[in-house]
Design an enzyme around this catalytic site. Structure first.
Site, mmCIF file in Angstrom:
data_model
loop_
_atom_site.group_PDB
_atom_site.id
_atom_site.type_symbol
_atom_site.label_atom_id
_atom_site.label_comp_id
_atom_site.label_asym_id
_atom_site.label_seq_id
_atom_site.Cartn_x
_atom_site.Cartn_y
_atom_site.Cartn_z
ATOM 1 N N TYR A 45 -11.617 22.446 -0.558
ATOM 2 C CA TYR A 45 -12.871 22.969 -1.142
ATOM 3 C C TYR A 45 -13.008 24.466 -0.852
ATOM 4 C CZ TYR A 45 -17.936 23.061 -2.181
ATOM 5 O OH TYR A 45 -19.183 23.341 -2.693
ATOM 6 N N SER A 89 -25.621 18.123 -15.846
ATOM 7 C CA SER A 89 -26.564 16.998 -15.909
ATOM 8 C C SER A 89 -26.897 16.408 -14.544
ATOM 9 C CB SER A 89 -26.059 15.918 -16.876
ATOM 10 O OG SER A 89 -24.750 15.554 -16.584
HETATM 11 P P1 NAP Z 1 -23.412 17.282 -8.112
HETATM 12 O O1 NAP Z 1 -24.837 16.852 -8.096
HETATM 13 O O2 NAP Z 1 -22.355 16.302 -7.757
HETATM 14 O O3 NAP Z 1 -23.124 17.929 -9.551
HETATM 15 C C1 NAP Z 1 -21.836 18.251 -10.008
HETATM 16 C C2 NAP Z 1 -21.767 17.948 -11.488
HETATM 17 O O4 NAP Z 1 -20.443 18.263 -11.951
HETATM 18 C C3 NAP Z 1 -21.986 16.456 -11.789
HETATM 19 O O5 NAP Z 1 -22.764 16.285 -12.945
HETATM 20 C C4 NAP Z 1 -20.574 15.958 -11.969
HETATM 21 O O6 NAP Z 1 -20.479 14.780 -12.754
HETATM 22 C C5 NAP Z 1 -19.940 17.150 -12.669
HETATM 23 N N1 NAP Z 1 -18.490 17.054 -12.628
HETATM 24 C C6 NAP Z 1 -17.712 16.609 -11.599
HETATM 25 N N2 NAP Z 1 -16.422 16.643 -11.953
HETATM 26 C C7 NAP Z 1 -16.374 17.112 -13.219
HETATM 27 C C8 NAP Z 1 -15.308 17.345 -14.135
HETATM 28 N N3 NAP Z 1 -14.035 17.086 -13.808
HETATM 29 N N4 NAP Z 1 -15.615 17.830 -15.365
HETATM 30 C C9 NAP Z 1 -16.905 18.080 -15.719
HETATM 31 N N5 NAP Z 1 -17.948 17.858 -14.897
HETATM 32 C C10 NAP Z 1 -17.693 17.379 -13.665
HETATM 33 O O7 NAP Z 1 -23.179 18.496 -7.111
HETATM 34 P P2 NAP Z 1 -24.039 19.833 -6.813
HETATM 35 O O8 NAP Z 1 -24.351 19.803 -5.377
HETATM 36 O O9 NAP Z 1 -25.128 20.010 -7.808
HETATM 37 O O10 NAP Z 1 -22.907 20.941 -7.018
HETATM 38 C C11 NAP Z 1 -22.878 21.851 -8.110
HETATM 39 C C12 NAP Z 1 -21.990 23.019 -7.733
HETATM 40 O O11 NAP Z 1 -22.552 23.703 -6.603
HETATM 41 C C13 NAP Z 1 -20.574 22.609 -7.314
HETATM 42 O O12 NAP Z 1 -19.641 23.552 -7.789
HETATM 43 C C14 NAP Z 1 -20.644 22.671 -5.800
HETATM 44 O O13 NAP Z 1 -19.387 22.885 -5.216
HETATM 45 C C15 NAP Z 1 -21.569 23.853 -5.603
HETATM 46 N N6 NAP Z 1 -22.212 23.897 -4.284
HETATM 47 C C16 NAP Z 1 -23.044 22.903 -3.879
HETATM 48 C C17 NAP Z 1 -23.629 22.986 -2.606
HETATM 49 C C18 NAP Z 1 -24.576 21.934 -2.100
HETATM 50 O O14 NAP Z 1 -24.979 22.059 -0.912
HETATM 51 N N7 NAP Z 1 -24.980 20.941 -2.882
HETATM 52 C C19 NAP Z 1 -23.344 24.080 -1.783
HETATM 53 C C20 NAP Z 1 -22.475 25.057 -2.234
HETATM 54 C C21 NAP Z 1 -21.922 24.961 -3.500
HETATM 55 P P3 NAP Z 1 -20.449 13.324 -12.013
HETATM 56 O O15 NAP Z 1 -21.558 13.326 -11.033
HETATM 57 O O16 NAP Z 1 -20.619 12.340 -13.124
HETATM 58 O O17 NAP Z 1 -19.120 13.244 -11.335
#
Ligand code: NAP
Length: 250
Positions: free
Chosen positions: A158, A18
């Site tokens: 991480y 979400s």
């Molecule tokens: P984000 O916007 O913070 O989305 C992460 C989602 O996971 C949020 O909805 C969050 O909920 C949820 N979440 C966190 N802890 C959780 C738990 N214990 N159980 C269930 N859901 C949980 O971050 P994003 O950037 O889209 O990241 C998504 C994925 O891509 C992650 O695995 C991240 O490591 C990876 N990634 C991101 C980047 C980047 O540059 N953004 C780069 C490489 C990899 P809440 O927000 O309510 O906590």
């Protein structure tokens, strides 16, 4: 020859679906015709994006669960199976960061990141796999990170969790290939989401300078790669890591 990716009749789970990359994945899969089951930790965030998702398709459901709670995840997968009768696609996307230099990192910050990013993937994947094995088909796509391949100062927890996701993916690919289940990871570079918005502007500018395609990635850049890995077009790909990073660190 032109291809249109069609996922009508498929049921997908997207963890952390979400917000940010997960939200974009949910939207892209819905757009391709899949039914999408979003699992996320806080229903409030889902409610704030529900109308936006509905504009694409009403074929989704939400389940509030903490990915690091093994029992709750097992119950949630069971509920999804009772309602949907099958799970064709699992997207392991939920993830967090708790950055700090290793020497000052407390046990809690180490364990939280490993528990959510890596152990969470283990809990849900083993539950979903049981059903995919019975069906003799399935796609598992897990969101790792470029940091899991190259490491990063201040992100030891991480980086270790994301390297673990890659190793777990390769093991699943080998263990379940004979059962028709394909497992791949995507390693995003720097993508614009809440996770990265917190960084100071000068840090973001410096990162952008190191990206040959000269832009920070958007969540849909990752979602489109996920769509390909869910599709028939990728039927001979398993155990790989797809780098989606604008050429960063090549
Ligand atoms: P984000 O916007 O913070 O989305 C992460 C989602 O996971 C949020 O909805 C969050 O909920 C949820 N979440 C966190 N802890 C959780 C738990 N214990 N159980 C269930 N859901 C949980 O971050 P994003 O950037 O889209 O990241 C998504 C994925 O891509 C992650 O695995 C991240 O490591 C990876 N990634 C991101 C980047 C980047 O540059 N953004 C780069 C490489 C990899 P809440 O927000 O309510 O906590």
């Amino acid at each position: 020859m032109s291809f249109c990716i069609e996922l009508t009749g498929k049921t997908a789970i997207v963890t952390g679906g979400s917000s940010g990359i997960g939200l974009s994945i949910s939207q892209v899969l819905l757009n391709a015709g899949a039914r999408v089951m979003i699992i996320d930790i806080d229903e409030k965030r889902f409610i704030s994006v529900k109308d936006e998702i509905k504009k694409i398709s009403p074929e989704f459901d939400f389940y509030e669960a903490d990915i690091k709670n093994s029992e709750k995840i097992s119950e949630t997968v069971q509920k999804i199976i009772s309602k949907e009768s099958k799970i064709d696609i699992l997207i392991n996307n939920a993830g967090i960061v708790k950055d700090g230099l290793l020497i000052r990192m407390n046990d809690e910050d180490w364990l939280d990141v490993i528990n959510v990013n890596l152990n969470g993937m283990f809990y849900i994947t083993k539950n979903v796999l049981k059903h995919m094995v019975k069906a003799k088909s399935g796609r598992i796509i897990s969101i790792a990170s470029v940091i899991g391949e190259i490491g990063n100062a201040g992100q030891a927890n991480y980086a270790a969790s994301k390297a673990g996701i890659i190793a777990l993916t390769k093991s699943i690919a080998k263990e379940y290939a004979a059962r028709g289940i394909l497992a791949n990871a995507i390693a995003p570079g720097f993508i614009k989401t809440i996770m990265t918005d917190k960084l100071p502007e000068d840090v973001k500018d410096a990162i952008k300078k190191g990206i040959p395609l000269n832009r920070i990635g958007e969540p849909y850049d990752i979602a489109n790669a996920v769509l390909f890995l869910c599709s028939e077009l990728s039927g001979y790909i398993t155990g790989t890591v797809m780098n989606v990073n604008g050429g960063m660190y090549m």
